[in-house]
Design an enzyme around this catalytic site. Structure first.
Site, PDB file in Angstrom:
ATOM      1  N   ARG A 183       0.852  -1.199   0.000  1.00 45.61           N
ATOM      2  CA  ARG A 183       0.000   0.000   0.000  1.00 45.61           C
ATOM      3  C   ARG A 183       0.878   1.237   0.000  1.00 45.61           C
ATOM      4  O   ARG A 183       0.472   2.284   0.496  1.00 45.61           O
ATOM      5  CB  ARG A 183      -0.909   0.001   1.210  1.00 45.61           C
ATOM      6  CG  ARG A 183      -0.107  -0.048   2.478  1.00 45.61           C
ATOM      7  CD  ARG A 183      -0.847   0.077   3.726  1.00 45.61           C
ATOM      8  NE  ARG A 183      -0.068  -0.660   4.726  1.00 45.61           N
ATOM      9  CZ  ARG A 183      -0.246  -0.595   6.002  1.00 45.61           C
ATOM     10  NH1 ARG A 183      -1.190   0.153   6.477  1.00 45.61           N
ATOM     11  NH2 ARG A 183       0.499  -1.283   6.828  1.00 45.61           N
ATOM     12  N   GLY A 236      -4.560  -1.653  -0.865  1.00 47.63           N
ATOM     13  CA  GLY A 236      -3.509  -0.667  -1.115  1.00 47.63           C
ATOM     14  C   GLY A 236      -3.784   0.688  -0.500  1.00 47.63           C
ATOM     15  O   GLY A 236      -3.037   1.637  -0.735  1.00 47.63           O
ATOM     16  N   ARG A 266       5.684   9.607   3.619  1.00 51.47           N
ATOM     17  CA  ARG A 266       6.644   9.174   4.636  1.00 51.47           C
ATOM     18  C   ARG A 266       8.058   9.383   4.115  1.00 51.47           C
ATOM     19  O   ARG A 266       8.360   9.049   2.975  1.00 51.47           O
ATOM     20  CB  ARG A 266       6.390   7.703   4.953  1.00 51.47           C
ATOM     21  CG  ARG A 266       7.374   7.114   5.935  1.00 51.47           C
ATOM     22  CD  ARG A 266       6.860   5.825   6.516  1.00 51.47           C
ATOM     23  NE  ARG A 266       6.913   4.714   5.578  1.00 51.47           N
ATOM     24  CZ  ARG A 266       6.598   3.463   5.906  1.00 51.47           C
ATOM     25  NH1 ARG A 266       6.170   3.186   7.129  1.00 51.47           N
ATOM     26  NH2 ARG A 266       6.664   2.500   5.021  1.00 51.47           N
ATOM     27  N   ASP A 310      10.212  -7.576   8.764  1.00 46.16           N
ATOM     28  CA  ASP A 310       9.912  -6.668   7.647  1.00 46.16           C
ATOM     29  C   ASP A 310       9.660  -5.251   8.146  1.00 46.16           C
ATOM     30  O   ASP A 310       9.526  -4.332   7.344  1.00 46.16           O
ATOM     31  CB  ASP A 310       8.716  -7.174   6.834  1.00 46.16           C
ATOM     32  CG  ASP A 310       7.490  -7.430   7.694  1.00 46.16           C
ATOM     33  OD1 ASP A 310       7.581  -8.276   8.600  1.00 46.16           O
ATOM     34  OD2 ASP A 310       6.458  -6.782   7.469  1.00 46.16           O
ATOM     35  N   ASP A 318       7.219   1.918  10.525  1.00 41.56           N
ATOM     36  CA  ASP A 318       5.935   1.197  10.526  1.00 41.56           C
ATOM     37  C   ASP A 318       5.203   1.326  11.858  1.00 41.56           C
ATOM     38  O   ASP A 318       5.153   0.408  12.667  1.00 41.56           O
ATOM     39  CB  ASP A 318       6.107  -0.266  10.103  1.00 41.56           C
ATOM     40  CG  ASP A 318       6.156  -0.370   8.586  1.00 41.56           C
ATOM     41  OD1 ASP A 318       6.040   0.673   7.912  1.00 41.56           O
ATOM     42  OD2 ASP A 318       6.311  -1.489   8.056  1.00 41.56           O
TER      43      ASP A 318
HETATM   44  P1  AMP Z   1       2.409  -4.220   8.304  1.00 44.53           P
HETATM   45  O1  AMP Z   1       1.841  -5.186   9.282  1.00 44.53           O
HETATM   46  O2  AMP Z   1       1.727  -2.908   8.342  1.00 44.53           O
HETATM   47  O3  AMP Z   1       3.894  -4.108   8.401  1.00 44.53           O
HETATM   48  O4  AMP Z   1       2.081  -4.802   6.847  1.00 44.53           O
HETATM   49  C1  AMP Z   1       2.445  -6.107   6.470  1.00 44.53           C
HETATM   50  C2  AMP Z   1       2.290  -6.298   4.989  1.00 44.53           C
HETATM   51  O5  AMP Z   1       0.920  -6.137   4.584  1.00 44.53           O
HETATM   52  C3  AMP Z   1       3.095  -5.317   4.133  1.00 44.53           C
HETATM   53  O6  AMP Z   1       3.655  -6.029   3.065  1.00 44.53           O
HETATM   54  C4  AMP Z   1       2.058  -4.318   3.687  1.00 44.53           C
HETATM   55  O7  AMP Z   1       2.415  -3.711   2.481  1.00 44.53           O
HETATM   56  C5  AMP Z   1       0.816  -5.168   3.543  1.00 44.53           C
HETATM   57  N1  AMP Z   1      -0.428  -4.400   3.728  1.00 44.53           N
HETATM   58  C6  AMP Z   1      -0.896  -3.874   4.876  1.00 44.53           C
HETATM   59  N2  AMP Z   1      -2.060  -3.214   4.668  1.00 44.53           N
HETATM   60  C7  AMP Z   1      -2.331  -3.304   3.347  1.00 44.53           C
HETATM   61  C8  AMP Z   1      -3.394  -2.823   2.510  1.00 44.53           C
HETATM   62  N3  AMP Z   1      -4.405  -2.093   2.975  1.00 44.53           N
HETATM   63  N4  AMP Z   1      -3.321  -3.127   1.200  1.00 44.53           N
HETATM   64  C9  AMP Z   1      -2.312  -3.859   0.692  1.00 44.53           C
HETATM   65  N5  AMP Z   1      -1.302  -4.335   1.421  1.00 44.53           N
HETATM   66  C10 AMP Z   1      -1.294  -4.069   2.744  1.00 44.53           C
HETATM   67 MG    MG Z   2       5.355  -3.168   7.583  1.00 37.09          MG
END
Ligand code: AMP
Ligand code: MG
Length: 471
Positions: free
Chosen positions: A89, A122, A172, A244, A254
């Site tokens: 996203r 996204g 960001r 990640d 994050d």
């Molecule tokens: P996070 O837990 O925020 O670090 O996200 C983990 C993964 O999920 C990352 O690869 C993000 O890009 C993906 N992600 C989180 N929210 C979305 C969303 N709304 N749409 C697409 N990908 C997402």
């Molecule tokens: Mg992340």
């Protein structure tokens, strides 16, 4: 708007990213822009007020020189290996070499789907955008390495989570968005070309003194140990210390279900998805070491002598706890106004923390007022506090008050305040956001009539005990 782009990640091997334009949105409107940060980036702050600013920060208008892309990475999420993640996203607009000489990414988070979105849309909604803006700028003001917020815009579109919510995009800024998980992605696939290119890029960009992977590992570990010690000193819980979400540049990145503690409890967990408390406050240093073990593992394939590298890298990872303890002592020593903390001060500090935990004392306010008579009010057992304070007195430096004023913020972005901001923003009222932002970006300033409200700990009714990823 003119942004002096100078893109380097886009020159790396093509398997490391996908060229990806942001998906335009209906009716973007600016909520906030960051003139001080724009200046550092070489953007004319006057351009932030130009009519195209909302279009640029929403991804509708791509400024000259941008090379938008989505980065691929992998990662351990709550300890479980996920071989394929990536910017799902977020779209990297490009990089600038800032006026301080540091190369920085400008990324639009919430900019629409990419090949790495999996089932996600996204997009981001306003709540997490407000939280990230406030908390990252507060962290920066408190001297903690962090990604920053250049702008926030609403999209004029709704996103659907459990309910219909207003969409938003945050711009960001980071020294880079390269993560431990970026290394893991290529190491796990045996893609030596990309792993080597990534390593060379990271050394040139972030650790120019490093002579190779072994050095790089040592330097990343040192930065990360210090970063976590700084989090601990502020009662900050990241909430999702997945590999990640670990920046190779050593910045806090994050901001999802993160939180600053109100009352001190070492086992505090806020994240609603962290069922077993893996990322609890007191677990953060240990998890940090675990994350560095994953980084070390990803670097091993680069080394000509595998067995020797395993031995060396294991030793490097095992040095992290001591580095962390050293940084922790220096952070908490300053919080107590001790000029050169020594090992024996550790007991003094942990005894105070134990007392705070027993009394549920407010983390921030206890330290901010430790020198004042009202610190005792934080403790149900005042005699115990007085006994402790008598041990503390002889350890204080002559200029303890000055040291402490710099080490102990008066104002942090408290969860209940962030919640209030988010609720108001849903009705289009951004005044609370701007008031809180002003307060948390001057965290060491003496309290005034306007800012005192933000220093107050929440009442029982106001207390927020759960935070959400809220993507
Ligand atoms: P996070 O837990 O925020 O670090 O996200 C983990 C993964 O999920 C990352 O690869 C993000 O890009 C993906 N992600 C989180 N929210 C979305 C969303 N709304 N749409 C697409 N990908 C997402
Ligand atoms: Mg992340």
């Amino acid at each position: 708007m003119r942004i002096p782009f100078d893109n380097s990640y886009a020159q790396l091997p093509p398997q490391m990213y996908t060229a990806q334009l942001p998906t335009p949105v209906k009716a973007p409107q600016v909520i906030a822009t960051n003139a001080a940060l724009a200046t550092i980036l070489g953007i004319d702050p006057a351009d932030l007020a130009a009519p195209d600013a909302a279009q640029v920060f929403a991804g509708n208008h791509i400024p000259d020189g941008a090379a938008p892309l989505a980065q691929v990475y992998a990662g351990h999420q709550f300890g479980n290996w996920n071989p394929q993640l990536g910017d799902g996203r977020a779209v990297l607009l490009g990089e600038v070499v800032s006026t301080d000489g540091i190369r920085r990414d400008i990324q639009l988070k919430g900019a629409g789907p990419t090949p790495y979105s999996r089932s996600g849309d996204g997009r981001a909604w306003l709540g997490p955008v407000m939280r990230e803006y406030l908390v990252s700028e507060a962290m920066h003001a408190m001297g903690v390495p962090t990604t920053r917020a250049l702008a926030a815009v609403t999209t004029g579109e709704d996103v659907y989570r459990e309910e219909r919510l207003p969409g938003a995009v945050i711009s960001r800024v980071a020294q880079s968005h390269i993560r431990v998980g970026t290394f893991q992605f290529f190491a796990s696939r045996g893609d030596m070309q990309a792993l080597q290119a990534l390593t060379d890029h990271v050394i040139a960009r972030h650790y120019p003194d490093a002579t190779g992977p072994a050095d790089l590992l040592d330097l990343v570990i040192a930065r990360y140990a210090k970063l976590i010690a700084q989090w601990m000193g502020l009662g900050f819980i990241h909430g999702v210390m997945n590999t990640d979400n670990v920046s190779i540049a050593g910045e806090t990145i994050d901001y999802g279900p993160c939180a600053f503690m109100d009352g001190f409890h070492p086992d505090s967990v806020f994240s609603a998805i962290d069922q077993y408390g893996r990322y609890a406050y007191s677990n953060q240093p240990g998890i940090g070491t675990w994350n560095m073990a994953q980084f070390a593992t990803a670097l091993i394939p680069l080394m000509p002598d595998r067995d020797a590298a395993i031995e060396d890298f294991t030793a490097a990872v095992h040095r992290m706890p001591a580095l962390y303890e050293e940084a922790w002592l220096s952070v908490f020593g300053a919080k107590l106004g001790i000029a050169n903390p020594v090992e024996e001060d550790r007991v003094l500090i942990t005894d105070l923390l134990d007392l705070m935990a027993k009394n549920g004392a407010d983390f921030t306010n206890t330290f901010a007022n430790l020198d004042a008579a009202n610190a005792r009010d934080q403790f149900i057992n005042r005699d115990a506090f007085n006994t402790w304070a008598a041990r503390w007195q002889p350890r204080k430096a002559a200029d303890a008050a000055t040291i402490m004023a710099r080490a102990n913020p008066q104002i942090i972005p408290r969860n209940h305040r962030i919640e209030e901001v988010i609720q108001a923003s849903r009705t289009g009222d951004y005044a609370p956001f701007h008031a809180l932002l002003a307060a948390v970006t001057a965290p060491y300033a003496p309290l005034t009539e306007t800012t005192a409200q933000f220093a107050r700990a929440p009442s029982k009714d106001e207390m927020v005990t759960r935070t959400f990823c809220g993507t």
